[in-house]
Design an enzyme around this catalytic site. Structure first.
Site, short mmCIF file in Angstrom:
data_model
loop_
_atom_site.label_atom_id
_atom_site.label_comp_id
_atom_site.label_asym_id
_atom_site.label_seq_id
_atom_site.Cartn_x
_atom_site.Cartn_y
_atom_site.Cartn_z
N HIS A 15 10.99 -47.76 -28.42
CA HIS A 15 10.77 -48.09 -27.19
C HIS A 15 11.27 -49.58 -27.01
CE1 HIS A 15 8.36 -44.63 -27.03
NE2 HIS A 15 8.37 -44.85 -25.58
N ASN A 16 12.09 -49.97 -28.20
CA ASN A 16 12.71 -51.53 -27.92
C ASN A 16 14.04 -51.07 -27.52
OD1 ASN A 16 14.22 -53.35 -28.98
ND2 ASN A 16 12.41 -53.97 -30.57
N LYS A 19 16.82 -52.40 -29.82
CA LYS A 19 17.19 -51.45 -31.11
C LYS A 19 18.16 -50.27 -30.53
CE LYS A 19 13.19 -51.82 -33.98
NZ LYS A 19 12.21 -51.12 -34.40
N ASP A 75 12.02 -48.66 -38.30
CA ASP A 75 10.67 -49.83 -38.41
C ASP A 75 11.60 -50.92 -38.98
OD1 ASP A 75 7.97 -50.36 -37.49
OD2 ASP A 75 7.93 -50.75 -39.69
N SER A 76 11.35 -52.17 -38.65
CA SER A 76 12.14 -53.37 -39.19
C SER A 76 11.29 -54.48 -38.73
CB SER A 76 13.52 -53.22 -38.51
OG SER A 76 13.50 -53.25 -37.12
N PHE A 158 18.60 -60.03 -30.40
CA PHE A 158 17.27 -59.73 -29.93
C PHE A 158 16.19 -60.35 -30.86
CE2 PHE A 158 15.59 -56.42 -32.61
CZ PHE A 158 16.89 -55.43 -32.95
N GLY A 159 15.01 -60.45 -30.75
CA GLY A 159 14.00 -60.76 -31.76
C GLY A 159 14.40 -61.89 -32.56
N LYS A 181 27.62 -58.27 -36.38
CA LYS A 181 26.40 -57.95 -36.96
C LYS A 181 25.87 -56.43 -37.37
CE LYS A 181 21.39 -57.95 -35.57
NZ LYS A 181 20.27 -57.87 -34.70
N HIS A 186 20.88 -55.47 -42.00
CA HIS A 186 19.90 -54.40 -42.46
C HIS A 186 20.17 -53.08 -42.01
CE1 HIS A 186 18.39 -56.49 -38.98
NE2 HIS A 186 17.34 -55.82 -39.08
P1 IMP Z 1 9.18 -52.57 -34.92
O1 IMP Z 1 9.50 -52.00 -33.55
O2 IMP Z 1 7.51 -52.57 -35.22
O3 IMP Z 1 10.09 -52.10 -35.84
O4 IMP Z 1 9.43 -54.18 -34.51
C1 IMP Z 1 10.48 -54.70 -35.45
C2 IMP Z 1 10.48 -56.04 -35.05
O5 IMP Z 1 11.36 -57.10 -35.75
C3 IMP Z 1 11.56 -56.45 -33.51
O6 IMP Z 1 10.56 -56.62 -32.36
C4 IMP Z 1 12.29 -57.62 -34.13
O7 IMP Z 1 11.03 -58.80 -33.49
C5 IMP Z 1 12.10 -57.54 -35.46
N1 IMP Z 1 13.46 -57.30 -35.87
C6 IMP Z 1 13.82 -56.09 -36.41
N2 IMP Z 1 15.23 -55.96 -36.64
C7 IMP Z 1 15.65 -57.21 -35.87
C8 IMP Z 1 17.10 -57.68 -35.96
O8 IMP Z 1 18.00 -56.93 -36.14
N3 IMP Z 1 17.31 -58.87 -35.22
C9 IMP Z 1 16.17 -59.74 -34.99
N4 IMP Z 1 14.69 -59.30 -35.20
C10 IMP Z 1 14.66 -57.93 -35.60
#
Ligand code: IMP
Length: 208
Positions: A15-16, A19, A75-76, A158-159, A181, A186
């Protein structure tokens, strides 16, 4: 494997929006029909796992069960060894309910200052999980190392992108264009494993 994904849409179990956009771009060369979990009105499961792999599997299985379609989740997060691997699986949560990453940047900076550090090495991890309607889950992992920088720089991505400089670069991920990017991240590395798997039937990092 690719033939299965050509027959049925693939649900992106996230839901991101940041992503989902990156995953759509990474899947574009496959010319498969992609829908997001939000398009399919699938709820967001609680991320109760203790690892990236557990949370990835939980999300893709949830979407696959809800839709009867193959589902791919990501998941990241960002891991900082000097902070014991934090924020790690809590990366999204450190930004708070308002998903305000300036809050997370400040927390990281403060925790580093407490350890008398102005910056520190960090790495992003991405675990992709593909859940198939036959009940099998396949995991693919990627990692990129770099250095943190404060104050944050750039408005792309983002993030945590504005505070992360990948090794070999002078710019943060938020200053590097999306195509670049998507070549080195990753997520790109995990995707390369996923694409190899669906194209050639090679093994995933682990499956059950
Ligand atoms: P998830 O949805 O629980 O996997 O949340 C992963 C979080 O890790 C994201 O909300 C970002 O804050 C951070 N994240 C993951 N991948 C990236 C990226 O490529 N760039 C910046 N932040 C990332």
């Amino acid at each position: 494997m690719l033939s299965l994904l050509k027959e049925k849409p693939l649900v992106i179990a996230s839901h991101n929006q940041g992503k989902v956009a990156e995953i759509r771009a990474l899947l574009a060369p496959l010319a498969i029909n992609v829908v997001s979990a939000a398009d399919k009105h699938v709820s967001e499961p609680d991320e109760t796992g203790a690892t990236f792999a557990e949370n990835a599997r939980l999300k893709s299985r949830h979407s696959a069960l809800a839709t009867g379609l193959p589902a791919l989740s990501d998941d990241s997060g960002l891991a900082i060894p000097a902070l014991g691997g934090a924020p790690g699986i809590y990366s999204a949560r450190w930004a708070g309910a308002g998903k305000d990453f300036s809050v997370a940047f400040l927390r990281i900076q403060n925790e580093l200052v407490e350890k008398q550090l102005a910056t520190a090495p960090a790495y992003f991890v991405c675990t992709l999980s593909l859940s198939l309607p036959d009940g099998k889950d396949h995991l693919f992992e990627g990692r990129i190392d770099g250095m943190l920088t404060f104050p944050p720089r750039g408005d792309l991505g983002f993030g945590y992108d504005p505070i992360f400089i990948p090794d070999g670069y002078n710019d943060t991920f938020a200053e590097i264009d999306a195509a670049e990017k998507n070549r080195i991240s990753h997520r790109a590395k995990a995707f390369a494993k996923f694409l190899k798997f669906i194209g050639s039937g090679e093994d995933s990092d682990h499956h059950r």
